[in-house]
Design a protein around this motif. Sequence first.
Motif, PDB file in Angstrom:
ATOM      1  N   ALA A 150       0.845  -1.196   0.000  1.00 24.83           N
ATOM      2  CA  ALA A 150       0.000   0.000   0.000  1.00 24.83           C
ATOM      3  C   ALA A 150       0.876   1.239   0.000  1.00 24.83           C
ATOM      4  O   ALA A 150       1.965   1.244   0.569  1.00 24.83           O
ATOM      5  CB  ALA A 150      -0.912   0.001   1.221  1.00 24.83           C
ATOM      6  N   HIS A 154      -4.288   7.710  -6.866  1.00 19.90           N
ATOM      7  CA  HIS A 154      -5.669   7.802  -6.378  1.00 19.90           C
ATOM      8  C   HIS A 154      -6.461   8.847  -7.156  1.00 19.90           C
ATOM      9  O   HIS A 154      -7.648   8.663  -7.427  1.00 19.90           O
ATOM     10  CB  HIS A 154      -5.677   8.131  -4.884  1.00 19.90           C
ATOM     11  CG  HIS A 154      -5.381   6.950  -4.011  1.00 19.90           C
ATOM     12  ND1 HIS A 154      -6.348   6.052  -3.638  1.00 19.90           N
ATOM     13  CD2 HIS A 154      -4.220   6.520  -3.447  1.00 19.90           C
ATOM     14  CE1 HIS A 154      -5.802   5.113  -2.874  1.00 19.90           C
ATOM     15  NE2 HIS A 154      -4.523   5.378  -2.747  1.00 19.90           N
ATOM     16  N   ARG A 177      -8.451   0.905  -1.520  1.00 15.72           N
ATOM     17  CA  ARG A 177      -7.684   1.003  -2.773  1.00 15.72           C
ATOM     18  C   ARG A 177      -8.567   1.314  -3.987  1.00 15.72           C
ATOM     19  O   ARG A 177      -8.072   1.375  -5.098  1.00 15.72           O
ATOM     20  CB  ARG A 177      -6.864  -0.258  -3.031  1.00 15.72           C
ATOM     21  CG  ARG A 177      -5.851  -0.559  -1.931  1.00 15.72           C
ATOM     22  CD  ARG A 177      -4.757  -1.479  -2.415  1.00 15.72           C
ATOM     23  NE  ARG A 177      -3.849  -1.818  -1.330  1.00 15.72           N
ATOM     24  CZ  ARG A 177      -2.674  -2.412  -1.478  1.00 15.72           C
ATOM     25  NH1 ARG A 177      -2.264  -2.728  -2.697  1.00 15.72           N
ATOM     26  NH2 ARG A 177      -1.908  -2.705  -0.438  1.00 15.72           N
TER      27      ARG A 177
END
Length: 397
Positions: free
Chosen positions: A64, A71, A102
């Motif tokens: 991550a 994003h 996510r």
Amino acid sequence: MHILVLSNLYPPDILGGYELLARDVAEVLTHRGHTVEVLTTGPRTGQASVIRTLRLARPFGRPAGRDRLRHFWAGLLNQAATREYLRTHAKPQVALVMSLRRLGLAPLRVLQQAGIPFVLTVNDDWPVAYSAGLSPRGGTWIGRWLDEVLVPARTWRGLSAASVLYLSEAVRRVVRNAGVPLASGAVQSQGVDLSLFTPRAFRPMRSELRLLCVGRLHPSKAPEIALDTLAVLKQRAVPATLTFVGEADAPSFQASLRQRARALGVEPLVTWAGKLPREQLPALYQEADVLLFLSRLEHEGQGLTYLEAMACGLPVVASPSGGAREFLERHNVARLVPVCSGEAFADELSALGGDRSAQEATVKRALEVVRAHACLDAYVKCLEGQLRQAVRRSTAP
């Protein structure tokens, strides 16, 4: 009702229980007479009611990151995909939101702009990732400024859920203590499909113990402690075997577990069954003597494998955390070890193994609790009520 289920992943794309639960809920709602469509990610499977046009900002399996550009770009694509869905499909009356980890919040903004209310399910700490500059590990003032000023669409700013359903008090506490601007909502345990996970007739634990661990092989699940338990039992001349059902995200971690088994001298006693279809699990639960449930994940939503085991009449010895500890302590349906160590698990297994009446009482109470508090029907009924309320409020004059 016409219901849209929004999820970051959906079977056959599976990380764990969240995705299976999303499919369970969609199927049960459909059987109850609702029209259900799913908007998610992944390659198309030919199922007309599952629309796979969304995109993850970063694939699972990769670490991550706080990559705001990824994003931002994924948000633009998902915004367009959600608008296209609304343009080409009948408008749903309400949306049921599963995990958006996510994936991002862009689809929620499109739904809200279209006047479609949404109900959030919060089964772990995923909302924290979208709370201005915060992450499960906290954030910096720079991150907070970037989120609030440069990419506010990444955050919860301006979004208003019709209702929020938390899986456990532990999850609600983690999310709200992190400053996520969501309502306190309600708490409802997720459920086991009791038509699939059925109880065997009671039988006592065998002298040669068959231990079972089910779930993803990950450091947070402490699978090495199960190996340590087997080694301690061997030292004490207690015959036992251990079966792992599940895979590791990282091959290196699975290799380290195998190496540990060799170093402990228990490798011939361990079966690595890998990831199995859920339909094969009931037979494994019914054949085993004890499920070992281990978790170090403080934001563990609730856990599911111990509920499946209890529904099948299998005793559980556990070192739980988060919502799992909350559930097991409240209902007193498993043997909890004082510390997460092989010695502690071996002690508890020996004590339980020598007391047939305790085994029978534990199994009986566990089955009663699952039927009363953790069955799939009860979970879906609760969600259905939340969805109906959301529709009524949105159409009220």
